[in-house]
Design a protein around this motif. Structure first.
Motif, PDB file in Angstrom:
ATOM      1  N   ALA A   1      50.844  37.040  33.737  1.00 26.94           N
ATOM      2  CA  ALA A   1      50.077  37.142  34.978  1.00 26.94           C
ATOM      3  C   ALA A   1      51.050  37.443  36.115  1.00 26.94           C
TER       4      ALA A   1
ATOM      5  N   ARG B   1      45.908  39.750  35.992  1.00 23.16           N
ATOM      6  CA  ARG B   1      45.447  38.369  35.865  1.00 23.16           C
ATOM      7  C   ARG B   1      45.705  37.606  37.168  1.00 23.16           C
ATOM      8  N   HIS B   2      45.513  38.298  38.290  1.00 21.45           N
ATOM      9  CA  HIS B   2      45.659  37.711  39.616  1.00 21.45           C
ATOM     10  C   HIS B   2      44.277  37.624  40.245  1.00 21.45           C
ATOM     11  N   ALA B   3      43.775  36.412  40.415  1.00 22.03           N
ATOM     12  CA  ALA B   3      42.425  36.200  40.929  1.00 22.03           C
ATOM     13  C   ALA B   3      42.474  35.724  42.368  1.00 22.03           C
TER      14      ALA B   3
ATOM     15  N   ALA C   1      33.854  43.199  35.270  1.00 23.25           N
ATOM     16  CA  ALA C   1      34.621  41.989  34.966  1.00 23.25           C
ATOM     17  C   ALA C   1      35.528  42.259  33.776  1.00 23.25           C
TER      18      ALA C   1
ATOM     19  N   THR D   1      40.436  31.843  33.066  1.00 26.76           N
ATOM     20  CA  THR D   1      39.798  32.681  34.077  1.00 26.76           C
ATOM     21  C   THR D   1      39.605  31.880  35.358  1.00 26.76           C
TER      22      THR D   1
ATOM     23  N   THR E   1      41.418  40.375  34.569  1.00 29.24           N
ATOM     24  CA  THR E   1      40.974  40.175  35.951  1.00 29.24           C
ATOM     25  C   THR E   1      40.698  41.493  36.669  1.00 29.24           C
ATOM     26  N   ASP E   2      41.547  42.514  36.466  1.00 35.06           N
ATOM     27  CA  ASP E   2      41.362  43.807  37.117  1.00 35.06           C
ATOM     28  C   ASP E   2      41.860  44.907  36.186  1.00 35.06           C
TER      29      ASP E   2
ATOM     30  N   THR F   1      39.627  35.507  26.485  1.00 39.96           N
ATOM     31  CA  THR F   1      39.539  35.155  27.896  1.00 39.96           C
ATOM     32  C   THR F   1      38.116  35.413  28.382  1.00 39.96           C
TER      33      THR F   1
ATOM     34  N   VAL G   1      35.027  36.245  30.932  1.00 42.54           N
ATOM     35  CA  VAL G   1      34.950  37.049  32.154  1.00 42.54           C
ATOM     36  C   VAL G   1      33.740  36.583  32.954  1.00 42.54           C
TER      37      VAL G   1
ATOM     38  N   VAL H   1      46.710  32.451  34.513  1.00 43.45           N
ATOM     39  CA  VAL H   1      46.051  33.165  35.601  1.00 43.45           C
ATOM     40  C   VAL H   1      46.725  32.736  36.905  1.00 43.45           C
TER      41      VAL H   1
ATOM     42  N   TYR I   1      37.645  32.108  39.173  1.00 42.23           N
ATOM     43  CA  TYR I   1      36.599  32.823  39.911  1.00 42.23           C
ATOM     44  C   TYR I   1      36.120  31.927  41.038  1.00 42.23           C
TER      45      TYR I   1
END
Length: 515
Positions: free
Chosen positions: A388, A57-59, A47, A486, A51-52, A91, A93, A446, A488
């Motif tokens: 993002a 920051r693309h969820a 995490a 965030t 985001t990756d 931020t 996680v 995000v 999820y």
């Protein structure tokens, strides 16, 4: 000259403007490692604050334009850190149904994603100016205090190791670590725990073994010689975790040089001649060895505190791999990930003709520099928070705020702060839309499906249509915010750590489609 680090200054300015004062509440205390019903952590996936590993920051989740109106508050977790910069600027996680967060006293908590119930707390009680935060990798949670990096057991919060990287007097840490393939990446910055810029500080990036904390390599983001004057100069360091391309490359943005704009008999940065590499630059290293591959410097010989600090977003567009950076100079720049050469460069926010002042000073063309002026972007302006991106569009949070300059030595702040959310085409840098706000955007957005979410500092959470910028949904937070959001699954996790008005209370708030 001692000057307040810009990230900390954000909170100082906001708090001075607040009707209420202080963050209220007592300090957090350590609790055991109870599971609270969701402690059977499976350790599936890592995490990242971005985001990756590419910091997009693309969820990928369930929230989209068609159902965003169903978002309701699911729970609220009070935040009691008493830092002068608010309660939180990190931020959060999320991994395997658990939210991990760090407050501005360096304390770390784990909470149940569905209920907000605290599972464990690790107390450090070491105030930080931020932006800090944690990253989850394997069975560990990694973070830092102002002086040391640490690893915690993901299930219990027990500290596994810690290693000192800064003395807290000339250098400190105020970032969430980077994590990739068995190494942890933590940088110092030339500041101290009082948020001042003392002379002699060299921002240094360290690579640590994640199992032991052993130092593997380091990279000085500025030379130890500090351009010939250690008694006055300092500079460099990272605000945010590096990005990783999966091919052995890592990318990061670097902070500014000091003093700015100058000091005493040496105005316009005369104590630090030349471009002052690698300040205000995007840098690519070999992630395993720390070897320099290339650099792109956005602001040579910076005199206005224009960090190029954002974590680069790695993306594919136009048949090439791009690394896209931004910073307080108010420019978004896409460079070729292989060569480091600029592909496009787009100004955002207010500019008023001073973008080349640093180059004029470096060249000795002092007659062309202003004796007195108001300059956009200012110390708190430009792109301060991370951006993002979805597959085609970049979402850029902008702060419009001016600085004042006099005789190349005296610098101050001027006027009010407003904000913008700007959408740029990833392939070309062309503006797609621009929405303007009375409140500045100091927290990272995000992107989720066809939407983008972000908070303005006074405490309004906005959900925009990613294609048009039209507001689809909004909510009022319990306090102001200068933190990243965030997403999820069906849930948004939103820190609100700045009490800016009477009755506001810092909290971490979850909004869910299920309510």
């Amino acid at each position: 000259m001692r000057v307040i680090h810009a990230v900390g200054a954000i909170a100082i300015v906001l708090l001075l403007a607040a009707v209420g004062s202080g963050c209220g509440g007592g300090g957090s205390s350590s609790s055991g490692g109870g599971s609270g019903g969701s402690g059977d952590v499976s350790f599936k996936g890592d995490a990242y604050p971005g985001t990756d590993p590419a910091n997009t920051r693309h969820a990928e989740g369930e929230i989209e334009r068609g159902n965003a109106s169903k978002l309701k508050q699911a729970w609220s977790l009070p935040l009691s850190a008493e830092s002068s910069y608010g309660a939180i600027s990190a931020t959060p996680v999320v991994a395997a149904g658990v939210v991990y967060l760090q407050d501005l006293e360096s304390n770390v908590q784990a909470a149940n994603l569905e209920s907000g119930e605290v599972l464990w707390t690790k107390t450090y009680a070491e105030p930080d100016q931020g932006p800090n935060g944690v990253v989850v990798g394997g069975s560990s949670v990694f973070g830092a205090t102002p002086t040391k990096a640490f690893a915690l057991d993901r299930e219990s919060g027990e500290e596994l190791w810690s290693v000192k990287l800064a003395d807290g007097s000339t250098e400190a840490i105020d970032m969430a670590p980077g994590y990739h393939e068995g190494l942890l990446y933590v940088s110092t910055v030339p500041t101290n725990v009082r948020s001042e810029y003392p002379s002699g500080g060299v921002g240094t990036l360290w690579a640590l073994d994640t199992k032991t904390g052993k130092k593997v390599w380091h990279f000085n983001t500025v030379p130890k010689s500090l351009w010939g004057n250690k008694a006055v100069n300092a500079g460099g360091g990272l605000w945010y975790p590096p990005s990783f391309d999966g091919k052995g490359g890592m990318y990061f943005g670097v902070g500014n040089p000091v003093p700015f704009p100058g000091e005493g008999s040496q105005p316009w940065g005369a104590s630090r001649p030349g471009p002052n590499l690698y300040t205000d630059s995007m840098v690519k290293l070999d992630a395993k060895t720390g070897k320099l591959e290339w650099y792109y410097q956005q602001t040579p010989h910076d005199i206005y505190d224009w960090d190029f600090q954002d974590p680069p977003i790695l993306a594919s567009a136009g048949g090439r791999e791009l690394a896209i950076g931004a910073g307080k100079s108010g420019f978004v720049v896409a460079v070729d990930a292989k060569s480091g050469k600029a592909v496009w460069k787009t100004p955002v926010g207010k500019h008023n003709g001073h973008d080349e002042d640093g180059l004029l000073a470096m060249r000795g063309e002092l007659s062309k520099l202003p004796k007195q002026a108001t300059v956009y972007p200012g110390i708190l302006g430009g792109v301060i928070a991370p951006m993002a991106a979805n597959k085609t569009t970049l979402f850029v949070p902008v702060v419009n705020h001016a600085l004042t300059i006099e005789k190349g030595i005296n610098i101050g702040e001027s006027g009010s702060m407003t904000g913008e959310m700007v959408a740029l085409d990833i392939a070309t840098g062309k503006e797609e839309w621009n929405e303007q706000y009375e409140g500045a955007a100091f927290g990272a957005p995000v992107a989720v499906n066809d939407m983008v979410f972000f908070a303005t500092f006074e405490g309004t959470l906005h959900g925009l249509d990613g294609e048009s910028g039209e507001e689809v949904w909004s909510a009022e937070l319990p306090a102001g915010s200068n933190s990243g959001i965030t997403a999820y699954g069906e849930t948004l996790i939103v820190p609100a750590g700045l009490p800016l008005a009477e009755g506001q209370t810092p909290a971490l708030v979850a909004y869910s489609l299920g309510g």
